[in-house]
Design an enzyme around this catalytic site. Sequence first.
Site, short mmCIF file in Angstrom:
data_model
loop_
_atom_site.label_atom_id
_atom_site.label_comp_id
_atom_site.label_asym_id
_atom_site.label_seq_id
_atom_site.Cartn_x
_atom_site.Cartn_y
_atom_site.Cartn_z
N CYS A 290 -18.60 32.05 31.33
CA CYS A 290 -19.86 31.39 31.68
C CYS A 290 -20.67 31.08 30.44
O CYS A 290 -21.75 31.64 30.20
CB CYS A 290 -20.66 32.27 32.65
SG CYS A 290 -19.91 32.34 34.28
N TYR B 35 -5.93 36.88 15.07
CA TYR B 35 -7.35 36.90 15.42
C TYR B 35 -7.63 36.33 16.81
O TYR B 35 -8.73 35.90 17.10
CB TYR B 35 -8.18 36.18 14.36
CG TYR B 35 -7.92 36.70 12.98
CD1 TYR B 35 -8.35 37.96 12.62
CD2 TYR B 35 -7.20 35.95 12.05
CE1 TYR B 35 -8.08 38.47 11.36
CE2 TYR B 35 -6.92 36.45 10.78
CZ TYR B 35 -7.37 37.71 10.45
OH TYR B 35 -7.09 38.22 9.21
N TYR C 41 -16.16 29.80 14.90
CA TYR C 41 -16.25 28.94 13.71
C TYR C 41 -15.41 27.66 13.83
O TYR C 41 -14.78 27.22 12.90
CB TYR C 41 -15.90 29.68 12.41
CG TYR C 41 -14.80 30.70 12.48
CD1 TYR C 41 -13.46 30.34 12.60
CD2 TYR C 41 -15.10 32.05 12.35
CE1 TYR C 41 -12.47 31.29 12.62
CE2 TYR C 41 -14.11 33.02 12.36
CZ TYR C 41 -12.79 32.63 12.49
OH TYR C 41 -11.80 33.58 12.52
N GLY D 88 -4.89 35.66 2.63
CA GLY D 88 -5.56 34.38 2.84
C GLY D 88 -4.64 33.19 2.84
O GLY D 88 -5.10 32.05 2.81
N PRO E 187 -0.60 39.62 3.22
CA PRO E 187 -0.51 38.58 4.25
C PRO E 187 -0.77 39.16 5.63
O PRO E 187 -0.30 40.24 5.97
CB PRO E 187 0.94 38.08 4.12
CG PRO E 187 1.68 39.26 3.56
CD PRO E 187 0.71 39.97 2.66
N GLY E 188 -1.53 38.44 6.42
CA GLY E 188 -1.79 38.83 7.80
C GLY E 188 -1.52 37.66 8.71
O GLY E 188 -0.50 37.57 9.38
N ARG E 189 -2.47 36.71 8.69
CA ARG E 189 -2.32 35.48 9.47
C ARG E 189 -0.99 34.78 9.18
O ARG E 189 -0.33 34.27 10.09
CB ARG E 189 -3.48 34.55 9.11
CG ARG E 189 -3.51 33.24 9.85
CD ARG E 189 -4.38 32.20 9.14
NE ARG E 189 -5.64 32.77 8.68
CZ ARG E 189 -6.79 32.66 9.32
NH1 ARG E 189 -6.86 32.02 10.45
NH2 ARG E 189 -7.89 33.20 8.82
#
Length: 440
Positions: free
Chosen positions: A361, A390, A334, A248, A291-293
Site C-alpha cells: 500500500c 539485496y 534508490y 563493488g 565480491p558480493g553482488r
Amino acid sequence: MNQTLNYPTNEQGHLTIAGLDATALARQYGTPVVVYNIELVRERARKFKETFEKNNVKAQVAYASKAFSSIAIYEVMKEEGLSLDVVSAGELYTALHAKFPASKIHFHGNNKSMEELVMAFDAEIGCIVVDNFYEIELVKQLAEERKQEISILLRVTPGIEAHTHDYITTGQQDSKFGFDLNNGQADDAFEAVAHHPYVNLLGLHCHIGSQIFETQGFVAAAEKLLTKMQNWSESQNYSCTVLNLGGGFGIRYTEEDAPLAPEKYVEEMIKAISRLSSESAYQMPEIWIEPGRSLVGDAGTTLYTIGSQKTVPDVRHYIAVDGGMSDNIRPALYQARYDARVANRMNADATQLVTVAGKCCESGDKLIEDITLPEVEAGDILAIFSTGAYGYAMASNYNRLTRPAVVFVENGKARLVIKRESLEDLVRNDLSLYGEVEGQ
C-alpha cells in the site's frame, strides 16, 4: 527499454534457469520465489580465485554476505574455498551455524556492539575490520582482558568517488565508514593499535562504492593505501601485509549496464599493486577483495504471479504482481532498474508498455517503470532478473506480507534453501495484552 537481452528457453517457450523450467518452479514452490543459478555463483567465485592463483599472488576472496545471507549460500562459498565477510551478530551466527571456518571470517560494521565483538572473540574469527576509535578501545579492552590475540584491518576512506549512486558510494570523505586517510585520522588509528601486544594490525581496508564498471577507482585507491603503508614502514618500522580493496564490482541489470569480467578487475588490481610495490621497494602485500553482488546478483531471478491490471488512459498501464517492495525495496529506495520477461510466454511479441507494480500500500511500490512486455493475463508468471543481491537480504514484512521462498538450482535439480514465511511466523514473536493468544 528495448529488449535485446537474451534468456534461455525450452521447447515450450518457457524461461529456464540452469536448465529447469521457471514456470514449473513457480508451480512447485509458489510465488514470489527467488531462484538462484548456483552454477553461475560457483563460476564467478572460481574466476576471482583462479585469477589470483594463475598470477601467483597471495590473496583472499571474501564473499560480502550482506548481499544475501543464508546457511546454504555460506555452504556454497565454503565449498568454493572463499573467505566470508559478516556485518552483524546475525550473519556471524548464521556462518558459524553453517560450519564456515571461523579463521576465514572477517567482521565489518561501523557500530559493532561489545556483545558482537565478544562473539567474534569467542569464535576466534580471522579478522575484525575496525571502523572507528570507539571500536579500537573496545577491541583493545577485550584483547587485554582475555589475553587473546586478534587480527585487525583498519578501514579507511581514501577520498575516491566511484561512478555510482550517492547512497551506495562509501569511499569518499563524507562517509559514516572508516578513518579518513587525508586528515590524519588513519595515522592516529595506526598509533593506537600498531604496537599493541594482543592486536595484530594486518593492514588497510577500503570500499569505494558499488556497481563499478571500471578499474581506475580501484587503482587509485590501491595507490593511496599502499603509499600510506609505505610511509608507516619508513617512519614507524611497521610493515603491513594485507591490502583489502573491498568490492563493488558491477553486474548487468539492464542492457545499459556493461560490467567487466571478474578476472579483469583482479588483473588490473594485481598489475597496479605489483607496479606500485616495485616502484616503492615495498614488499607486495596479500590482496583481499570482497565480491558480493558480483557473485550472487545476476544469479538470482524472482518469479511472481501477475494479478490485477489498471490502465490510466494516455498515462500508464499497470500490471500488479504478488510481491513488491517488501521483497525488493531497491527500486523504491534508490531507483534501481531491472529487466523482466513473461516466463510462460517467452516467444510472444512484446507489444505493450507497462509498469510493474507491487501489492504494498504505497504508490511508490513499482518494481519496473516502463517496460515493453506481451499482453499479460492474470496467472502469468513474471520473471525479474538479477535480483540475487539485496533483494531477499533487505526484505521486510511491510503490510504483514510474508517473505518469499528461496530455491537453489544446480545440476538439473532444485532445492528449497529458505522456506516461505507462514502467517504463523508473522505473529510468532507477538505478545497479547491479555495473556497468551490462542495457538501460541
